[in-house]
Design a protein around this motif. Structure first.
Motif, PDB file in Angstrom:
ATOM      1  N   LEU A  69     -22.667  17.469  27.993  1.00  0.00           N
ATOM      2  CA  LEU A  69     -23.022  18.921  27.026  1.00  0.00           C
ATOM      3  C   LEU A  69     -23.391  19.116  26.128  1.00  0.00           C
ATOM      4  O   LEU A  69     -23.382  19.898  25.396  1.00  0.00           O
ATOM      5  N   ILE A  70     -21.931  18.236  25.147  1.00  0.00           N
ATOM      6  CA  ILE A  70     -22.121  18.327  23.666  1.00  0.00           C
ATOM      7  C   ILE A  70     -23.136  17.954  23.082  1.00  0.00           C
ATOM      8  O   ILE A  70     -23.593  18.442  22.855  1.00  0.00           O
ATOM      9  N   LYS A  71     -23.969  16.394  24.152  1.00  0.00           N
ATOM     10  CA  LYS A  71     -24.738  16.408  23.484  1.00  0.00           C
ATOM     11  C   LYS A  71     -26.218  17.472  23.608  1.00  0.00           C
ATOM     12  O   LYS A  71     -27.225  17.262  23.255  1.00  0.00           O
ATOM     13  N   LYS A  72     -26.109  18.229  24.313  1.00  0.00           N
ATOM     14  CA  LYS A  72     -27.196  19.112  24.837  1.00  0.00           C
ATOM     15  C   LYS A  72     -26.830  20.360  23.369  1.00  0.00           C
ATOM     16  O   LYS A  72     -27.931  21.097  22.819  1.00  0.00           O
ATOM     17  N   ILE A  73     -25.252  20.599  23.058  1.00  0.00           N
ATOM     18  CA  ILE A  73     -25.516  21.774  22.016  1.00  0.00           C
ATOM     19  C   ILE A  73     -25.826  21.131  20.864  1.00  0.00           C
ATOM     20  O   ILE A  73     -26.224  21.703  19.918  1.00  0.00           O
ATOM     21  N   ASP A  74     -25.480  19.616  20.173  1.00  0.00           N
ATOM     22  CA  ASP A  74     -25.397  18.896  19.467  1.00  0.00           C
ATOM     23  C   ASP A  74     -26.067  17.821  19.298  1.00  0.00           C
ATOM     24  O   ASP A  74     -25.753  16.735  19.859  1.00  0.00           O
ATOM     25  N   PRO A  75     -27.774  17.054  19.226  1.00  0.00           N
ATOM     26  CA  PRO A  75     -28.014  16.237  19.998  1.00  0.00           C
ATOM     27  C   PRO A  75     -28.578  15.291  18.819  1.00  0.00           C
ATOM     28  O   PRO A  75     -28.506  14.008  18.597  1.00  0.00           O
ATOM     29  N   TYR A  76     -27.845  15.524  17.534  1.00  0.00           N
ATOM     30  CA  TYR A  76     -27.796  14.548  16.192  1.00  0.00           C
ATOM     31  C   TYR A  76     -26.998  13.841  16.069  1.00  0.00           C
ATOM     32  O   TYR A  76     -26.401  12.680  15.439  1.00  0.00           O
ATOM     33  N   HIS A  77     -25.534  14.115  16.537  1.00  0.00           N
ATOM     34  CA  HIS A  77     -23.930  12.708  16.053  1.00  0.00           C
ATOM     35  C   HIS A  77     -23.968  12.585  18.089  1.00  0.00           C
ATOM     36  O   HIS A  77     -23.881  12.656  18.515  1.00  0.00           O
ATOM     37  N   PRO A  78     -23.337  11.395  17.379  1.00  0.00           N
ATOM     38  CA  PRO A  78     -22.823  10.842  18.638  1.00  0.00           C
ATOM     39  C   PRO A  78     -21.567  11.113  19.602  1.00  0.00           C
ATOM     40  O   PRO A  78     -21.044  11.451  18.299  1.00  0.00           O
TER      41      PRO A  78
END
Length: 181
Positions: A69-78
């Protein structure tokens, strides 16, 4: 000043259940100081009660879902997470190898390692189970030199007796840094 942070966004089952991480990531994702997002600390250890979940498997499932879910919000940070040293747990579903497979959405792992004067075969162990990056999120030795204790389990002791020993602590710290080099 070009300082960046590993930003903890979920440190408890309550944080996950209430989805607090979504607000933090959404609010902070464009800040130049964000290096990566981080989920949990040693959630795989018994004393931490798996973040309030009944099993490591349940905690791993929640961790993987939060990472996704975090990657959906922010795909640019690991997105990373942190584990305690459980490479050779007796329960195969508690081992780090199993957790890494169950948490495929976690991109980088922090390891909290307290093995003595060196890391032993830690780096070989890691390379044998994954090609994902890891870093040492904690390591060292307590300044308290324990001379007697009552063992609770493989990870806990009570009724510890001893005293502070800065000389031994310094020897271990130097040895660990040399092992990293």
């Amino acid at each position: 000043n070009d300082i960046m942070v590993i930003m903890p966004v979920a440190l408890s089952k309550d944080d996950i259940d209430k989805r607090r991480y979504e607000k933090v990531v959404g609010f902070s994702k464009n800040h130049p100081a964000i290096l990566m997002w981080f989920i949990g600390n040693e959630w795989n250890l018994d004393y931490n009660k798996y973040w309030g979940y009944k099993t490591v498997a349940q905690a791993a499932k929640a961790t993987n879902q939060v990472a996704r879910l975090i990657k959906k919000i922010d795909p640019y940070h690991p997105v990373g997470s942190c584990l305690g040293d459980r490479f050779s747990d007796k329960d195969p579903r508690n081992t780090i190898k199993w957790i890494l497979k169950a948490c495929s959405k976690v991109e980088i792992w922090g390891l909290n390692i307290y093995r003595g004067k060196d890391f032993g075969d830690l780096f070989t162990q890691w390379q044998s189970i994954t090609d994902k990056p890891m870093f040492l999120s904690e390591f060292g030795i307590d300044s308290f030199e324990t001379i007697s204790y009552k063992r609770v389990n493989d990870f806990q002791a009570v009724e510890c007796k001893g005293s502070e020993n800065q000389k031994v602590q310094a020897e271990y710290a130097i040895s660990l840094w040399q092992d990293i080099v």
